[in-house]
Design a protein around this motif. Sequence first.
Motif, mmCIF file in Angstrom:
data_model
loop_
_atom_site.group_PDB
_atom_site.id
_atom_site.type_symbol
_atom_site.label_atom_id
_atom_site.label_comp_id
_atom_site.label_asym_id
_atom_site.label_seq_id
_atom_site.Cartn_x
_atom_site.Cartn_y
_atom_site.Cartn_z
ATOM 1 N N ASP A 196 0.813 -1.223 0.000
ATOM 2 C CA ASP A 196 0.000 0.000 0.000
ATOM 3 C C ASP A 196 0.843 1.268 0.000
ATOM 4 O O ASP A 196 0.306 2.382 0.013
ATOM 5 N N SER A 197 2.180 1.106 0.013
ATOM 6 C CA SER A 197 3.069 2.272 0.094
ATOM 7 C C SER A 197 3.151 2.992 -1.242
ATOM 8 O O SER A 197 2.850 2.415 -2.289
ATOM 9 N N PRO A 198 3.637 4.245 -1.215
ATOM 10 C CA PRO A 198 3.981 4.914 -2.480
ATOM 11 C C PRO A 198 5.207 4.259 -3.114
ATOM 12 O O PRO A 198 5.904 3.476 -2.475
ATOM 13 N N ASP A 199 5.468 4.632 -4.352
ATOM 14 C CA ASP A 199 6.664 4.164 -5.051
ATOM 15 C C ASP A 199 7.910 4.518 -4.233
ATOM 16 O O ASP A 199 7.920 5.511 -3.511
ATOM 17 N N LEU A 200 8.958 3.707 -4.403
ATOM 18 C CA LEU A 200 10.120 3.845 -3.523
ATOM 19 C C LEU A 200 11.409 3.670 -4.309
ATOM 20 O O LEU A 200 11.521 2.779 -5.162
ATOM 21 N N VAL A 201 12.401 4.523 -4.026
ATOM 22 C CA VAL A 201 13.762 4.367 -4.555
ATOM 23 C C VAL A 201 14.691 4.147 -3.365
ATOM 24 O O VAL A 201 14.671 4.936 -2.417
ATOM 25 N N ILE A 202 15.482 3.085 -3.428
ATOM 26 C CA ILE A 202 16.379 2.751 -2.322
ATOM 27 C C ILE A 202 17.815 2.871 -2.797
ATOM 28 O O ILE A 202 18.180 2.296 -3.829
ATOM 29 N N GLU A 203 18.624 3.581 -2.043
ATOM 30 C CA GLU A 203 20.064 3.598 -2.312
ATOM 31 C C GLU A 203 20.726 2.549 -1.427
ATOM 32 O O GLU A 203 20.579 2.575 -0.198
ATOM 33 N N GLY A 204 21.443 1.623 -2.054
ATOM 34 C CA GLY A 204 22.139 0.605 -1.270
ATOM 35 C C GLY A 204 22.368 -0.631 -2.094
ATOM 36 O O GLY A 204 21.905 -0.732 -3.245
ATOM 37 N N ASP A 205 23.086 -1.578 -1.512
ATOM 38 C CA ASP A 205 23.318 -2.845 -2.195
ATOM 39 C C ASP A 205 21.992 -3.584 -2.353
ATOM 40 O O ASP A 205 21.206 -3.685 -1.407
ATOM 41 N N ASN A 206 21.784 -4.118 -3.533
ATOM 42 C CA ASN A 206 20.463 -4.687 -3.797
ATOM 43 C C ASN A 206 20.188 -5.979 -3.023
ATOM 44 O O ASN A 206 19.037 -6.286 -2.746
ATOM 45 N N LEU A 207 21.228 -6.700 -2.641
ATOM 46 C CA LEU A 207 20.964 -7.925 -1.883
ATOM 47 C C LEU A 207 20.445 -7.578 -0.484
ATOM 48 O O LEU A 207 19.537 -8.216 0.034
ATOM 49 N N ALA A 208 21.050 -6.529 0.102
ATOM 50 C CA ALA A 208 20.575 -6.071 1.408
ATOM 51 C C ALA A 208 19.166 -5.508 1.298
ATOM 52 O O ALA A 208 18.305 -5.758 2.153
ATOM 53 N N ALA A 209 18.908 -4.774 0.231
ATOM 54 C CA ALA A 209 17.590 -4.139 0.076
ATOM 55 C C ALA A 209 16.498 -5.178 -0.167
ATOM 56 O O ALA A 209 15.445 -5.151 0.471
ATOM 57 N N THR A 210 16.768 -6.096 -1.082
ATOM 58 C CA THR A 210 15.706 -7.051 -1.428
ATOM 59 C C THR A 210 15.408 -8.007 -0.270
ATOM 60 O O THR A 210 14.288 -8.494 -0.150
ATOM 61 N N ALA A 211 16.412 -8.241 0.570
ATOM 62 C CA ALA A 211 16.195 -9.168 1.690
ATOM 63 C C ALA A 211 15.067 -8.702 2.598
ATOM 64 O O ALA A 211 14.471 -9.495 3.327
ATOM 65 N N THR A 212 14.768 -7.412 2.563
ATOM 66 C CA THR A 212 13.733 -6.879 3.448
ATOM 67 C C THR A 212 12.353 -6.844 2.788
ATOM 68 O O THR A 212 11.379 -6.431 3.409
ATOM 69 N N LEU A 213 12.292 -7.220 1.519
ATOM 70 C CA LEU A 213 11.004 -7.164 0.803
ATOM 71 C C LEU A 213 10.316 -8.530 0.867
ATOM 72 O O LEU A 213 10.976 -9.564 0.836
ATOM 73 N N PRO A 214 8.987 -8.537 0.934
ATOM 74 C CA PRO A 214 8.278 -9.809 1.153
ATOM 75 C C PRO A 214 8.183 -10.683 -0.095
ATOM 76 O O PRO A 214 8.162 -10.196 -1.230
ATOM 77 N N ASP A 215 8.102 -11.985 0.115
ATOM 78 C CA ASP A 215 7.961 -12.965 -0.966
ATOM 79 C C ASP A 215 6.782 -12.598 -1.874
ATOM 80 O O ASP A 215 5.721 -12.196 -1.392
ATOM 81 N N GLY A 216 6.954 -12.791 -3.146
ATOM 82 C CA GLY A 216 5.829 -12.734 -4.086
ATOM 83 C C GLY A 216 5.192 -11.373 -4.268
ATOM 84 O O GLY A 216 4.066 -11.271 -4.743
ATOM 85 N N ALA A 217 5.913 -10.293 -3.905
ATOM 86 C CA ALA A 217 5.272 -8.974 -3.897
ATOM 87 C C ALA A 217 5.241 -8.296 -5.266
ATOM 88 O O ALA A 217 4.544 -7.303 -5.446
ATOM 89 N N PHE A 218 5.977 -8.814 -6.233
ATOM 90 C CA PHE A 218 6.144 -8.074 -7.493
ATOM 91 C C PHE A 218 5.659 -8.887 -8.690
ATOM 92 O O PHE A 218 6.026 -10.046 -8.868
ATOM 93 N N GLN A 219 4.868 -8.226 -9.500
ATOM 94 C CA GLN A 219 4.374 -8.864 -10.724
ATOM 95 C C GLN A 219 5.471 -8.935 -11.783
ATOM 96 O O GLN A 219 5.530 -9.860 -12.584
ATOM 97 N N LEU A 220 6.359 -7.941 -11.771
ATOM 98 C CA LEU A 220 7.381 -7.859 -12.818
ATOM 99 C C LEU A 220 8.704 -7.447 -12.189
ATOM 100 O O LEU A 220 8.756 -6.515 -11.382
#
Length: 309
Positions: A22-46
């Motif tokens: 339900d959040s707005p769009d987001l841009v994250i600065e950082g290593d992508n492995l660290a960033a993605t580890a915090t995102l939930p399973d199955g959250a992205f269509q693409l």
Amino acid sequence: MRSVAARARAGPVNLASVWTPDSPDLVIEGDNLAATATLPDGAFQLVYLDPPFNTGRPQRRQTITTTRTTDAAGPGSRVGFKGLAYESVKGALYRYDDEFADYWDFLEPRLAEAWRLLAGTGTLYLHLDWREVHYAKVALDALFGRECFLNEIIWAYDYGAKSRRKWPTKHDTILVYVKDPVAYFFDSAAVDREPYMAPGLVTPEKAARGKLPTDVWWHTIVSPTGREKTGYATQKPEGVLRRIIQASSRPGDWVLDFFAGSGTTGAVAASLGRRFVLVDENPDAVAVMRARLPAAARFAAIGAERLGG
Ligand SMILES: C[S@@+](CC[C@H](N)C(=O)[O-])C[C@H]1O[C@@H](n2cnc3c(N)ncnc32)[C@H](O)[C@@H]1O
């Protein structure tokens, strides 16, 4: 509730508490492995990924023929190309090229994250050049399963210097894998059509409507003087992303690009009414995205205090 900016200034951001569907769009600065580890399973269509290419040269060459006769899939090992255990294929390639080993040690866990983050109807587009794409095909066959391979898209362009010692290499390859080979989403009707190469061979109605693009896409690179140009060296054309996002997501769906660069994926996603999460570790890329996506996104940093929203 504190803003993302306040959280970022306060210290490392736990994205699990910042990003939800339900959040707005987001841009994250950082290593992508660290960033993605915090995102939930199955959250992205693409998921669209355009990682840096491995341009290193082979350092020590060895034949890979031995693995073809010694394959033995151990417990838990995935069976990939031609029934070889993926670990066997990878081991052979690693001995072939040290640079390759470094590159794939980097890329492989990130591809596994892409698989985890995809929704059941979701699709991964992996954009590589001619040096890496064949290894990536083997790796993705093992990670996703061969039955999940949907397409190999050739993006052909014609710009820049041309070798006279071989056929000039003027294409990139985009591998397309779906999470579920039955349930995946693909809407060809939503894709912009293109002119027929020989319009005289079809009816005037068909010629006026244009044709569905195939898996070979002729598209110019980002023009050095054009409207799209951000100055980011590896920026990809919006037209290429437009087809991908039109075909493999619906309005309102979440799109993820964790090698985001200048933010092309976000710019196109926003223009098509999709939502996005972008990640890049390079502060220069984030600065470009701030300018390119001023209203569309919030900004956060992983493990840093310097970014605000
Ligand atoms: C080829 S560029 C992407 C270009 C992008 N598609 C565009 O249109 O601008 C690859 C990007 O990956 C970023 N990158 C490389 N390693 C990364 C990592 N570990 N985490 C996050 N970003 C990374 C680089 O900073 C670079 O901006």
